[in-house]
Design a protein around this motif. Structure first.
Motif, PDB file in Angstrom:
ATOM      1  N   ALA A 155      40.115  11.324  23.479  1.00 38.56           N
ATOM      2  CA  ALA A 155      40.888  10.556  24.480  1.00 38.56           C
ATOM      3  C   ALA A 155      41.724  10.991  25.395  1.00 38.56           C
ATOM      4  O   ALA A 155      42.499  12.078  24.949  1.00 38.56           O
ATOM      5  CB  ALA A 155      41.525   9.363  23.668  1.00 38.56           C
ATOM      6  N   CYS A 202      37.328   8.368  27.287  1.00 37.20           N
ATOM      7  CA  CYS A 202      36.909   9.054  25.843  1.00 37.20           C
ATOM      8  C   CYS A 202      35.788   9.750  26.160  1.00 37.20           C
ATOM      9  O   CYS A 202      34.759   9.282  26.594  1.00 37.20           O
ATOM     10  CB  CYS A 202      36.766   7.748  25.252  1.00 37.20           C
ATOM     11  SG  CYS A 202      36.150   8.208  23.312  1.00 37.20           S
ATOM     12  N   VAL A 228      31.554   2.079  20.615  1.00 41.41           N
ATOM     13  CA  VAL A 228      32.610   2.612  20.674  1.00 41.41           C
ATOM     14  C   VAL A 228      33.875   1.605  20.937  1.00 41.41           C
ATOM     15  O   VAL A 228      33.513   0.549  21.585  1.00 41.41           O
ATOM     16  CB  VAL A 228      32.481   3.479  21.971  1.00 41.41           C
ATOM     17  CG1 VAL A 228      33.931   4.232  22.216  1.00 41.41           C
ATOM     18  CG2 VAL A 228      31.620   4.732  21.912  1.00 41.41           C
ATOM     19  N   TRP A 232      37.975   0.814  21.131  1.00 40.76           N
ATOM     20  CA  TRP A 232      39.468   1.552  21.597  1.00 40.76           C
ATOM     21  C   TRP A 232      40.410   0.706  20.415  1.00 40.76           C
ATOM     22  O   TRP A 232      40.357  -0.443  20.403  1.00 40.76           O
ATOM     23  CB  TRP A 232      39.874   1.154  22.974  1.00 40.76           C
ATOM     24  CG  TRP A 232      39.240   2.095  23.919  1.00 40.76           C
ATOM     25  CD1 TRP A 232      38.102   1.962  24.687  1.00 40.76           C
ATOM     26  CD2 TRP A 232      39.709   3.630  24.348  1.00 40.76           C
ATOM     27  NE1 TRP A 232      37.850   2.807  25.692  1.00 40.76           N
ATOM     28  CE2 TRP A 232      38.806   3.907  25.471  1.00 40.76           C
ATOM     29  CE3 TRP A 232      40.856   4.217  24.098  1.00 40.76           C
ATOM     30  CZ2 TRP A 232      38.948   5.128  25.883  1.00 40.76           C
ATOM     31  CZ3 TRP A 232      40.840   5.503  24.421  1.00 40.76           C
ATOM     32  CH2 TRP A 232      39.897   5.945  25.393  1.00 40.76           C
ATOM     33  N   ILE A 287      36.673  -2.474  29.486  1.00 42.10           N
ATOM     34  CA  ILE A 287      35.915  -1.322  28.802  1.00 42.10           C
ATOM     35  C   ILE A 287      34.404  -1.056  29.552  1.00 42.10           C
ATOM     36  O   ILE A 287      33.801  -1.973  29.935  1.00 42.10           O
ATOM     37  CB  ILE A 287      35.920  -1.468  27.179  1.00 42.10           C
ATOM     38  CG1 ILE A 287      35.466  -0.307  26.701  1.00 42.10           C
ATOM     39  CG2 ILE A 287      34.895  -2.770  27.017  1.00 42.10           C
ATOM     40  CD1 ILE A 287      35.287  -0.475  25.145  1.00 42.10           C
ATOM     41  N   ARG A 315      30.907   2.042  29.870  1.00 46.00           N
ATOM     42  CA  ARG A 315      30.768   3.362  29.093  1.00 46.00           C
ATOM     43  C   ARG A 315      29.689   3.868  30.282  1.00 46.00           C
ATOM     44  O   ARG A 315      28.950   3.121  30.985  1.00 46.00           O
ATOM     45  CB  ARG A 315      30.177   3.074  28.018  1.00 46.00           C
ATOM     46  CG  ARG A 315      28.870   2.383  27.750  1.00 46.00           C
ATOM     47  CD  ARG A 315      28.509   2.211  26.460  1.00 46.00           C
ATOM     48  NE  ARG A 315      28.354   3.496  25.476  1.00 46.00           N
ATOM     49  CZ  ARG A 315      28.281   3.702  24.302  1.00 46.00           C
ATOM     50  NH1 ARG A 315      28.607   2.466  23.548  1.00 46.00           N
ATOM     51  NH2 ARG A 315      27.861   4.842  23.735  1.00 46.00           N
ATOM     52  N   TYR A 322      46.944   5.417  21.990  1.00 46.10           N
ATOM     53  CA  TYR A 322      45.382   4.904  22.044  1.00 46.10           C
ATOM     54  C   TYR A 322      44.454   5.782  21.570  1.00 46.10           C
ATOM     55  O   TYR A 322      44.381   7.032  22.013  1.00 46.10           O
ATOM     56  CB  TYR A 322      45.065   4.365  23.619  1.00 46.10           C
ATOM     57  CG  TYR A 322      45.812   3.048  23.896  1.00 46.10           C
ATOM     58  CD1 TYR A 322      47.349   3.028  24.109  1.00 46.10           C
ATOM     59  CD2 TYR A 322      45.058   1.993  24.140  1.00 46.10           C
ATOM     60  CE1 TYR A 322      48.047   2.255  24.437  1.00 46.10           C
ATOM     61  CE2 TYR A 322      45.761   0.807  24.483  1.00 46.10           C
ATOM     62  CZ  TYR A 322      47.196   0.800  24.510  1.00 46.10           C
ATOM     63  OH  TYR A 322      47.740  -0.420  25.002  1.00 46.10           O
ATOM     64  N   CYS A 344      40.110   6.349  20.655  1.00 51.41           N
ATOM     65  CA  CYS A 344      38.514   5.862  20.647  1.00 51.41           C
ATOM     66  C   CYS A 344      38.021   6.238  19.256  1.00 51.41           C
ATOM     67  O   CYS A 344      38.229   7.249  18.779  1.00 51.41           O
ATOM     68  CB  CYS A 344      37.906   6.273  21.851  1.00 51.41           C
ATOM     69  SG  CYS A 344      37.971   8.039  22.026  1.00 51.41           S
TER      70      CYS A 344
END
Length: 125
Positions: A5, A21, A33, A35, A69, A71, A93, A95
């Motif tokens: 991350a 990430c 995935v 967080w 979020i 990806r 934070y 991932c």
């Protein structure tokens, strides 16, 4: 899958940050995935998660409407866009990924088994 991350930093309340990430491993696209975040003296808290295809997304109530979020499986990347940040969002934070969760992130959020190093987010008031 290995994860890293990045993208944290210091921001004023009301500001925005975008965490990234980066993943490696041939099976990344098979993994949900998530967080998570952890503030000093507190337990790790679930923030958001996305299914392997990106078609299903889940958020914690505390960030719903402020965080997003997404990806890009072709780039082996997952992102967390954080808007309207508050001091209580301050945390490290992380991932995490897991190939067995599928679209059931909301119910299996504690099954994530592959974790990356965290990135610090600090929101000043």
């Amino acid at each position: 899958v290995q994860l890293q991350a990045c993208g944290g930093g210091l921001v004023q309340a009301g500001g925005s940050l975008r965490l990234s990430c980066a993943a490696s491993g041939r099976t990344f696209s098979d993994n949900a995935v998530g967080w998570f975040r952890q503030a000093p003296g507190t337990e790790r808290e679930y923030v958001a998660a996305i299914s392997p295809s990106g078609g299903s997304i889940d958020y914690a109530d505390s960030v719903k409407g402020r965080f997003a979020i997404d990806r890009d499986n072709a780039k082996y990347m997952v992102y967390l866009q954080m808007n309207s940040l508050k001091p209580e969002d301050t945390a490290v934070y992380y991932c995490a990924a897991d190939p067995t969760i599928g679209t059931l992130m909301k119910y299996l959020k504690f099954r994530f088994r592959s974790w990356g190093q965290g990135t610090q987010v600090t929101v000043s008031s």
